[in-house]
Design a protein around this motif. Structure first.
Motif, PDB file in Angstrom:
ATOM      1  N   PHE A 122      24.342  -4.573 -20.839  1.00 55.60           N
ATOM      2  CA  PHE A 122      23.549  -3.712 -21.713  1.00 55.60           C
ATOM      3  C   PHE A 122      22.475  -4.548 -22.373  1.00 55.60           C
ATOM      4  N   ARG A 123      21.466  -3.865 -22.922  1.00 53.01           N
ATOM      5  CA  ARG A 123      20.381  -4.547 -23.607  1.00 53.01           C
ATOM      6  C   ARG A 123      19.902  -3.687 -24.764  1.00 53.01           C
ATOM      7  N   ALA A 124      18.916  -4.156 -25.479  1.00 50.36           N
ATOM      8  CA  ALA A 124      18.387  -3.397 -26.608  1.00 50.36           C
ATOM      9  C   ALA A 124      17.830  -2.072 -26.103  1.00 50.36           C
ATOM     10  N   ASN A 142      35.889   4.144 -33.400  1.00 52.76           N
ATOM     11  CA  ASN A 142      34.682   4.108 -32.585  1.00 52.76           C
ATOM     12  C   ASN A 142      33.447   4.019 -33.469  1.00 52.76           C
ATOM     13  N   PHE A 143      32.466   3.260 -32.998  1.00 50.76           N
ATOM     14  CA  PHE A 143      31.173   3.137 -33.668  1.00 50.76           C
ATOM     15  C   PHE A 143      30.127   3.357 -32.589  1.00 50.76           C
ATOM     16  N   GLU A 144      29.340   4.421 -32.720  1.00 55.45           N
ATOM     17  CA  GLU A 144      28.382   4.789 -31.686  1.00 55.45           C
ATOM     18  C   GLU A 144      26.970   4.716 -32.242  1.00 55.45           C
ATOM     19  N   GLY A 145      26.084   4.029 -31.524  1.00 57.60           N
ATOM     20  CA  GLY A 145      24.707   3.913 -31.978  1.00 57.60           C
ATOM     21  C   GLY A 145      23.847   3.197 -30.956  1.00 57.60           C
ATOM     22  N   ILE A 146      22.621   2.900 -31.360  1.00 60.82           N
ATOM     23  CA  ILE A 146      21.650   2.248 -30.488  1.00 60.82           C
ATOM     24  C   ILE A 146      21.698   0.746 -30.723  1.00 60.82           C
ATOM     25  N   CYS A 147      21.723  -0.003 -29.649  1.00 59.20           N
ATOM     26  CA  CYS A 147      21.656  -1.462 -29.742  1.00 59.20           C
ATOM     27  C   CYS A 147      20.204  -1.823 -30.049  1.00 59.20           C
ATOM     28  N   ILE A 148      19.957  -2.435 -31.212  1.00 63.95           N
ATOM     29  CA  ILE A 148      18.577  -2.763 -31.573  1.00 63.95           C
ATOM     30  C   ILE A 148      18.250  -4.234 -31.346  1.00 63.95           C
ATOM     31  N   ALA A 149      19.259  -5.077 -31.117  1.00 63.45           N
ATOM     32  CA  ALA A 149      18.985  -6.495 -30.859  1.00 63.45           C
ATOM     33  C   ALA A 149      20.199  -7.142 -30.213  1.00 63.45           C
ATOM     34  N   ARG A 150      19.910  -8.174 -29.451  1.00 63.09           N
ATOM     35  CA  ARG A 150      20.951  -8.997 -28.851  1.00 63.09           C
ATOM     36  C   ARG A 150      20.459 -10.428 -28.947  1.00 63.09           C
ATOM     37  N   ARG A 151      21.266 -11.312 -29.517  1.00 63.95           N
ATOM     38  CA  ARG A 151      20.798 -12.684 -29.719  1.00 63.95           C
ATOM     39  C   ARG A 151      21.927 -13.684 -29.527  1.00 63.95           C
ATOM     40  N   GLY A 152      21.526 -14.927 -29.303  1.00 65.37           N
ATOM     41  CA  GLY A 152      22.490 -16.000 -29.117  1.00 65.37           C
ATOM     42  C   GLY A 152      22.862 -16.173 -27.661  1.00 65.37           C
ATOM     43  N   GLU A 209      37.630 -10.739 -30.645  1.00 68.43           N
ATOM     44  CA  GLU A 209      38.966 -10.239 -30.316  1.00 68.43           C
ATOM     45  C   GLU A 209      39.174  -8.818 -30.839  1.00 68.43           C
ATOM     46  N   SER A 210      38.421  -8.425 -31.869  1.00 72.55           N
ATOM     47  CA  SER A 210      38.614  -7.102 -32.455  1.00 72.55           C
ATOM     48  C   SER A 210      37.916  -5.998 -31.665  1.00 72.55           C
ATOM     49  N   LEU A 211      37.070  -6.349 -30.696  1.00 74.11           N
ATOM     50  CA  LEU A 211      36.420  -5.328 -29.875  1.00 74.11           C
ATOM     51  C   LEU A 211      37.366  -4.898 -28.762  1.00 74.11           C
ATOM     52  N   GLU A 212      37.730  -3.638 -28.798  1.00 76.30           N
ATOM     53  CA  GLU A 212      38.616  -3.082 -27.775  1.00 76.30           C
ATOM     54  C   GLU A 212      37.834  -2.822 -26.487  1.00 76.30           C
ATOM     55  N   SER A 213      36.673  -2.149 -26.623  1.00 77.00           N
ATOM     56  CA  SER A 213      35.852  -1.854 -25.451  1.00 77.00           C
ATOM     57  C   SER A 213      34.410  -1.602 -25.870  1.00 77.00           C
ATOM     58  N   ILE A 214      33.505  -1.786 -24.915  1.00 78.58           N
ATOM     59  CA  ILE A 214      32.087  -1.473 -25.085  1.00 78.58           C
ATOM     60  C   ILE A 214      31.716  -0.533 -23.949  1.00 78.58           C
ATOM     61  N   THR A 215      31.229   0.665 -24.298  1.00 78.38           N
ATOM     62  CA  THR A 215      30.857   1.658 -23.298  1.00 78.38           C
ATOM     63  C   THR A 215      29.377   1.965 -23.429  1.00 78.38           C
ATOM     64  N   VAL A 216      28.652   1.913 -22.320  1.00 76.09           N
ATOM     65  CA  VAL A 216      27.231   2.251 -22.319  1.00 76.09           C
ATOM     66  C   VAL A 216      27.110   3.747 -22.048  1.00 76.09           C
ATOM     67  N   LEU A 217      26.549   4.493 -23.012  1.00 73.64           N
ATOM     68  CA  LEU A 217      26.405   5.939 -22.874  1.00 73.64           C
ATOM     69  C   LEU A 217      25.058   6.321 -22.264  1.00 73.64           C
ATOM     70  N   ARG A 218      23.980   5.667 -22.696  1.00 72.00           N
ATOM     71  CA  ARG A 218      22.628   5.939 -22.201  1.00 72.00           C
ATOM     72  C   ARG A 218      21.873   4.635 -22.053  1.00 72.00           C
ATOM     73  N   ARG A 219      20.999   4.582 -21.079  1.00 77.03           N
ATOM     74  CA  ARG A 219      20.093   3.445 -20.915  1.00 77.03           C
ATOM     75  C   ARG A 219      18.747   3.832 -21.502  1.00 77.03           C
ATOM     76  N   GLY A 220      18.224   3.008 -22.382  1.00 76.01           N
ATOM     77  CA  GLY A 220      16.952   3.309 -23.019  1.00 76.01           C
ATOM     78  C   GLY A 220      15.793   2.628 -22.313  1.00 76.01           C
ATOM     79  N   ARG A 221      14.639   3.311 -22.286  1.00 79.75           N
ATOM     80  CA  ARG A 221      13.430   2.740 -21.685  1.00 79.75           C
ATOM     81  C   ARG A 221      12.588   2.162 -22.817  1.00 79.75           C
ATOM     82  N   ILE A 222      12.588   0.852 -22.933  1.00 76.84           N
ATOM     83  CA  ILE A 222      11.878   0.176 -24.019  1.00 76.84           C
ATOM     84  C   ILE A 222      11.079  -0.986 -23.459  1.00 76.84           C
ATOM     85  N   ARG A 223      10.185  -1.524 -24.293  1.00 71.34           N
ATOM     86  CA  ARG A 223       9.364  -2.654 -23.878  1.00 71.34           C
ATOM     87  C   ARG A 223       9.488  -3.825 -24.844  1.00 71.34           C
TER      88      ARG A 223
END
Length: 118
Positions: A22-24, A44-54, A82-96
């Motif tokens: 996944f990406r921003a 569950n916490f559902e939202g848009i990934c706005i950044a990925r770093r490191g 360790e506290s993340l059970e799973s990461i599910t990608v619901l939609r792919r966003g078209r960004i630049r």
């Protein structure tokens, strides 16, 4: 140059974790294991990934969602936590952009992200 022992330890921590690609701009659903007293539950916490770093075991990503009363909520998660059970990608966003911090100032329809065509 990094210490080879630290790098070997980090690689051992990472190797048994499977993280989806996944990406921003992608809409994600994160299942978080929460411990309250002697009980554990999954939230569950559902939202848009706005950044990925490191990189490596210290890699993190920021998820933003609009909560109750139209209040924006952002959380920073380590990818290999360790506290993340799973990461599910619901939609792919078209960004630049790789960092979508401008979404903090947007409201309503202006904060939408177009879906990536397949």
């Amino acid at each position: 140059m990094r210490n080879k022992y630290i790098e070997a330890f980090e690689n051992a921590q990472i190797e048994n974790k499977s993280v989806p690609d996944f990406r921003a701009g992608d809409t994600l659903r994160i299942a978080i294991r929460i411990k309250e007293g002697d009980k554990t539950r999954v939230q569950n916490f559902e939202g848009i990934c706005i950044a990925r770093r490191g990189s490596g075991s210290g890699e993190t990503f920021i998820i933003r969602k609009i909560g109750a009363n139209s209040v924006g909520v952002e959380r920073i998660f380590p990818i290999y936590s360790e506290s993340l059970e799973s990461i599910t990608v619901l939609r792919r966003g078209r960004i630049r952009r790789s960092k979508l911090f401008y979404l903090r100032d947007r409201r309503g329809k202006a904060a939408r992200i177009k879906e990536l065509k397949k």
